[in-house]
Design a protein around this motif. Sequence first.
Motif, PDB file in Angstrom:
ATOM      1  N   GLY A 268     -12.476   3.256  -0.354  1.00  0.00           N
ATOM      2  CA  GLY A 268     -13.323   4.197   0.216  1.00  0.00           C
ATOM      3  C   GLY A 268     -12.643   5.378   1.049  1.00  0.00           C
ATOM      4  O   GLY A 268     -12.581   6.378   0.966  1.00  0.00           O
ATOM      5  N   ALA A 269     -11.573   4.695   1.762  1.00  0.00           N
ATOM      6  CA  ALA A 269     -10.695   5.599   2.593  1.00  0.00           C
ATOM      7  C   ALA A 269      -9.712   6.365   1.549  1.00  0.00           C
ATOM      8  O   ALA A 269      -9.580   7.529   1.818  1.00  0.00           O
ATOM      9  N   ILE A 270      -9.190   5.679   0.583  1.00  0.00           N
ATOM     10  CA  ILE A 270      -8.321   6.480  -0.430  1.00  0.00           C
ATOM     11  C   ILE A 270      -9.205   7.479  -1.184  1.00  0.00           C
ATOM     12  O   ILE A 270      -8.759   8.674  -1.385  1.00  0.00           O
ATOM     13  N   ASP A 271     -10.294   7.285  -1.461  1.00  0.00           N
ATOM     14  CA  ASP A 271     -11.191   8.283  -2.264  1.00  0.00           C
ATOM     15  C   ASP A 271     -11.715   9.463  -1.382  1.00  0.00           C
ATOM     16  O   ASP A 271     -11.327  10.726  -1.868  1.00  0.00           O
ATOM     17  N   ALA A 272     -12.017   9.019  -0.127  1.00  0.00           N
ATOM     18  CA  ALA A 272     -12.087  10.160   0.925  1.00  0.00           C
ATOM     19  C   ALA A 272     -10.750  11.040   1.066  1.00  0.00           C
ATOM     20  O   ALA A 272     -11.009  12.200   1.026  1.00  0.00           O
ATOM     21  N   ALA A 296      -7.619  -4.463  -6.422  1.00  0.00           N
ATOM     22  CA  ALA A 296      -6.715  -3.837  -5.925  1.00  0.00           C
ATOM     23  C   ALA A 296      -5.503  -3.516  -6.617  1.00  0.00           C
ATOM     24  O   ALA A 296      -4.595  -2.850  -6.420  1.00  0.00           O
ATOM     25  N   ALA A 297      -5.515  -4.471  -7.786  1.00  0.00           N
ATOM     26  CA  ALA A 297      -4.335  -4.149  -8.743  1.00  0.00           C
ATOM     27  C   ALA A 297      -4.623  -3.017  -9.785  1.00  0.00           C
ATOM     28  O   ALA A 297      -3.818  -2.563 -10.568  1.00  0.00           O
ATOM     29  N   TRP A 298      -5.982  -2.463  -9.745  1.00  0.00           N
ATOM     30  CA  TRP A 298      -6.136  -1.469 -10.724  1.00  0.00           C
ATOM     31  C   TRP A 298      -5.430  -0.177 -10.305  1.00  0.00           C
ATOM     32  O   TRP A 298      -5.341   0.164  -9.355  1.00  0.00           O
ATOM     33  N   GLN A 299      -5.061   0.435 -11.408  1.00  0.00           N
ATOM     34  CA  GLN A 299      -3.939   1.482 -11.352  1.00  0.00           C
ATOM     35  C   GLN A 299      -4.521   2.800 -10.492  1.00  0.00           C
ATOM     36  O   GLN A 299      -3.670   3.330  -9.779  1.00  0.00           O
ATOM     37  N   ALA A 300      -5.783   2.974 -10.611  1.00  0.00           N
ATOM     38  CA  ALA A 300      -6.312   4.130  -9.825  1.00  0.00           C
ATOM     39  C   ALA A 300      -6.235   3.656  -8.242  1.00  0.00           C
ATOM     40  O   ALA A 300      -6.113   4.842  -7.608  1.00  0.00           O
ATOM     41  N   TYR A 301      -6.084   2.688  -7.798  1.00  0.00           N
ATOM     42  CA  TYR A 301      -5.998   2.347  -6.305  1.00  0.00           C
ATOM     43  C   TYR A 301      -4.496   1.748  -6.234  1.00  0.00           C
ATOM     44  O   TYR A 301      -3.952   2.162  -5.342  1.00  0.00           O
ATOM     45  N   ASN A 302      -4.127   0.928  -6.821  1.00  0.00           N
ATOM     46  CA  ASN A 302      -2.841   0.210  -6.693  1.00  0.00           C
ATOM     47  C   ASN A 302      -2.528   0.085  -5.285  1.00  0.00           C
ATOM     48  O   ASN A 302      -1.457   0.345  -4.761  1.00  0.00           O
ATOM     49  N   LEU A 303      -3.417  -0.760  -4.774  1.00  0.00           N
ATOM     50  CA  LEU A 303      -3.514  -0.919  -3.325  1.00  0.00           C
ATOM     51  C   LEU A 303      -2.381  -1.837  -2.577  1.00  0.00           C
ATOM     52  O   LEU A 303      -2.473  -2.824  -2.977  1.00  0.00           O
ATOM     53  N   THR A 304      -1.652  -1.420  -1.747  1.00  0.00           N
ATOM     54  CA  THR A 304      -0.899  -2.403  -0.756  1.00  0.00           C
ATOM     55  C   THR A 304      -1.881  -3.144   0.198  1.00  0.00           C
ATOM     56  O   THR A 304      -2.570  -2.421   0.789  1.00  0.00           O
ATOM     57  N   THR A 305      -1.676  -4.177   0.078  1.00  0.00           N
ATOM     58  CA  THR A 305      -2.755  -4.995   0.928  1.00  0.00           C
ATOM     59  C   THR A 305      -2.205  -6.605   1.344  1.00  0.00           C
ATOM     60  O   THR A 305      -1.203  -6.716   1.048  1.00  0.00           O
ATOM     61  N   ILE A 306      -3.000  -7.129   2.170  1.00  0.00           N
ATOM     62  CA  ILE A 306      -2.585  -8.459   2.754  1.00  0.00           C
ATOM     63  C   ILE A 306      -3.657  -9.306   2.331  1.00  0.00           C
ATOM     64  O   ILE A 306      -4.773  -9.224   2.197  1.00  0.00           O
ATOM     65  N   GLY A 307      -3.026 -10.570   1.570  1.00  0.00           N
ATOM     66  CA  GLY A 307      -3.988 -11.494   0.988  1.00  0.00           C
ATOM     67  C   GLY A 307      -3.600 -12.936   0.922  1.00  0.00           C
ATOM     68  O   GLY A 307      -2.493 -13.186   1.318  1.00  0.00           O
ATOM     69  N   VAL A 308      -4.545 -13.822   0.783  1.00  0.00           N
ATOM     70  CA  VAL A 308      -4.413 -15.356   0.668  1.00  0.00           C
ATOM     71  C   VAL A 308      -4.645 -15.598  -0.744  1.00  0.00           C
ATOM     72  O   VAL A 308      -5.603 -15.255  -1.435  1.00  0.00           O
ATOM     73  N   ASP A 309      -3.556 -16.398  -1.393  1.00  0.00           N
ATOM     74  CA  ASP A 309      -3.637 -16.767  -2.784  1.00  0.00           C
ATOM     75  C   ASP A 309      -5.316 -17.489  -2.908  1.00  0.00           C
ATOM     76  O   ASP A 309      -5.433 -18.202  -2.071  1.00  0.00           O
ATOM     77  N   LEU A 310      -6.115 -17.007  -3.927  1.00  0.00           N
ATOM     78  CA  LEU A 310      -7.212 -17.616  -4.243  1.00  0.00           C
ATOM     79  C   LEU A 310      -7.275 -19.062  -4.322  1.00  0.00           C
ATOM     80  O   LEU A 310      -8.186 -19.961  -3.885  1.00  0.00           O
ATOM     81  N   GLN A 311      -6.329 -19.673  -5.218  1.00  0.00           N
ATOM     82  CA  GLN A 311      -6.320 -20.932  -5.508  1.00  0.00           C
ATOM     83  C   GLN A 311      -5.901 -21.591  -4.339  1.00  0.00           C
ATOM     84  O   GLN A 311      -6.627 -22.680  -3.963  1.00  0.00           O
ATOM     85  N   ALA A 339      -1.661 -15.531   5.243  1.00  0.00           N
ATOM     86  CA  ALA A 339      -2.114 -14.356   4.396  1.00  0.00           C
ATOM     87  C   ALA A 339      -0.499 -13.717   4.095  1.00  0.00           C
ATOM     88  O   ALA A 339       0.345 -13.710   5.182  1.00  0.00           O
ATOM     89  N   ARG A 340      -0.613 -13.113   3.092  1.00  0.00           N
ATOM     90  CA  ARG A 340       0.874 -12.569   2.984  1.00  0.00           C
ATOM     91  C   ARG A 340       0.746 -10.821   2.434  1.00  0.00           C
ATOM     92  O   ARG A 340      -0.265 -10.727   1.491  1.00  0.00           O
ATOM     93  N   LEU A 341       1.999 -10.007   2.663  1.00  0.00           N
ATOM     94  CA  LEU A 341       1.762  -8.689   2.383  1.00  0.00           C
ATOM     95  C   LEU A 341       2.083  -8.675   1.160  1.00  0.00           C
ATOM     96  O   LEU A 341       2.930  -9.226   0.245  1.00  0.00           O
ATOM     97  N   VAL A 342       1.361  -8.014   0.349  1.00  0.00           N
ATOM     98  CA  VAL A 342       1.441  -7.525  -1.185  1.00  0.00           C
ATOM     99  C   VAL A 342       1.643  -6.038  -1.327  1.00  0.00           C
ATOM    100  O   VAL A 342       0.791  -5.450  -1.379  1.00  0.00           O
ATOM    101  N   VAL A 343       3.101  -5.722  -1.792  1.00  0.00           N
ATOM    102  CA  VAL A 343       3.316  -4.420  -1.591  1.00  0.00           C
ATOM    103  C   VAL A 343       3.106  -3.527  -3.029  1.00  0.00           C
ATOM    104  O   VAL A 343       3.501  -4.092  -4.032  1.00  0.00           O
ATOM    105  N   ARG A 344       2.307  -2.501  -2.954  1.00  0.00           N
ATOM    106  CA  ARG A 344       1.841  -1.859  -4.228  1.00  0.00           C
ATOM    107  C   ARG A 344       2.236  -0.348  -3.822  1.00  0.00           C
ATOM    108  O   ARG A 344       3.206  -0.134  -3.180  1.00  0.00           O
ATOM    109  N   GLY A 345       1.323   0.447  -4.531  1.00  0.00           N
ATOM    110  CA  GLY A 345       1.752   1.894  -4.228  1.00  0.00           C
ATOM    111  C   GLY A 345       0.989   2.655  -3.071  1.00  0.00           C
ATOM    112  O   GLY A 345       1.496   3.992  -2.901  1.00  0.00           O
TER     113      GLY A 345
END
Lengths: 347, 347
Positions: A268-272, A296-311, A339-345
Amino acid sequence: MSEDGVEAERTREQGAGPTALDVARAARVSRIMVSRAFNPEASVRADKRQHILDVAAGLGYHPDMAARAMVTRRSNLVAVVVSTLANPWEAQEIDALTAVLQEDGLAVLVFRMEHKSRFQFNFAHIRAYRPAAVIAYMDDLKPQQLRRAFGNSPAIYPVYGIHPPHEHDEHMVDRLHVEQHEGIANAVRLLAGTGRKRLLYVRGEGAASDIDRMMALEEALAEYRIDFEGAIEGNFDYATTRAAVNNYWRRERQPDAIFAANDTSAFGAIDALRFDLGVSVPQQCAVIGFDNIREAAWQAYNLTTIGVDLQERVQALRRIVAARAADSQARSMVETIRARLVVRGTA
Amino acid sequence: MSEDGVEAERTREQGAGPTALDVARAARVSRIMVSRAFNPEASVRADKRQHILDVAAGLGYHPDMAARAMVTRRSNLVAVVVSTLANPWEAQEIDALTAVLQEDGLAVLVFRMEHKSRFQFNFAHIRAYRPAAVIAYMDDLKPQQLRRAFGNSPAIYPVYGIHPPHEHDEHMVDRLHVEQHEGIANAVRLLAGTGRKRLLYVRGEGAASDIDRMMALEEALAEYRIDFEGAIEGNFDYATTRAAVNNYWRRERQPDAIFAANDTSAFGAIDALRFDLGVSVPQQCAVIGFDNIREAAWQAYNLTTIGVDLQERVQALRRIVAARAADSQARSMVETIRARLVVRGTA
């Protein structure tokens, strides 16, 4: 499914349809083997299991969980309590959780709780199913409330919380603790490294995870000398965040970085920024989310985020459920994951 | 929850904890009123209900669904069968469905079925809970299979299918029929109106809805004189579609419109066009999806799509579940709802 469950069923079913014994005779196996074939936890040769299930289906036999639950005083149901299933984080988590619990012979009952006024009513409904575990995904439901609601039942309560375990509530509930400070510190270091000076936090007020997240953030910002411009309410939601960012931008000094309490509000912030305000991301403003949902991995957002592995998350919950089933009197259990940093765009 | 359920419970609970009668005495109400207080369908004054629930909680009383299910031979559980909960369509649908079924005093059991080899095993597991209804969201599960799997139980089977009801399987299963031809024809008319000449379909092979969708599409394309360039496999999935569009574009004559079998694959197509192939959407290629999930309104996609109103869908399912509960012998029921074109920015 225990052998005494089968016994109860046999008694109940006399004269009321085919029994496990009928299946055993027709399939030329022992009655115990019939029980094992229906128990996902029991190791049975695949072809043998299939044969027994086929014979059972032909006779119209099926085990009865209600009868079992009466005898064992415990169901094979795990109650999952959410405020909504419709958000990607909840959906992806509960999907993966259902898969692993099914492997252990458990089934997932979903309860949606929305209004605080209905909590007591909903708790009564949930208790009536005698769940083997209650997993609460509601940030505004306190461990104390869970304890009071399910204290008299054999249910267990892994809470998906982010608080570190406190001494005084050690006996309260089992919990999954997400250690997020390191991931947040790494995200802030990344922002500092690209020269960001002023950060705005998009929060989800009322959630325990939000308070802990904001504390970790303020700590890291101080360390890396980035100004904390304050927080706006995003309600973990796309539309709320988009409107709030628009509002903020038109009134206040503009930050060069946004940290959002979850990925959906980061979108929502990115689109704003991009579509409403003409601010380029990440050039003029970096955006970092939290959760690392699939989108978050969809290219239109390609979001840098912090996440915990689902499994990692669902396997930790599975261990708590199993350990609690094995010892209902044990002291409260805590599993900690990181939780770990996942660097994207976007940063 | 029926009065005979309460009766059964009273009998069972003698000497085994507080009974509904104990609650009634302590709360100074009738035993029937205690039953009504725990029954979401019964209208009881809010303060009176709260008082009874508080007294019950104080005594440690709760109704027992297992005991009720034994007596009534039917649980208050609705089994929802999905291949995944993690996709937005399923998540949003089941969230809304859970909310309306909870209002009717039903609880939702989620079963995840992934591998065909495990279907029989999963069916046995589901039957064991004596569900009051089984709602199958799996396009590759045929009505005949459902009928065979649950034919001997009092379960009912609204299938979320898109096939019109056929004469020969009128007695097979209850179903929700989504009429999608008009919505698809309107989408194709929109494409024709903007001068599109060649359309590529992104399918989800193996799904019944896919076949019907493609037939409706071919019909409409013929009517509006747009060439049908063929279909590529998108598996209703972002990543599969993104790779497939990339592949197709590098090998074949390029279409000026893409119709995707669901919104998530439409997002994959859009990102392939914009970010991988440098094709502008909608200028060089229009994209239309199906479902109208929430994410379709996100500005980064702003997807033109065909959708059925979520509340319309779940209210129709709720009516089928209620009607089947009232008359388990009735002929199979069909509710029909209509999919409509939602015009946004990609076509």
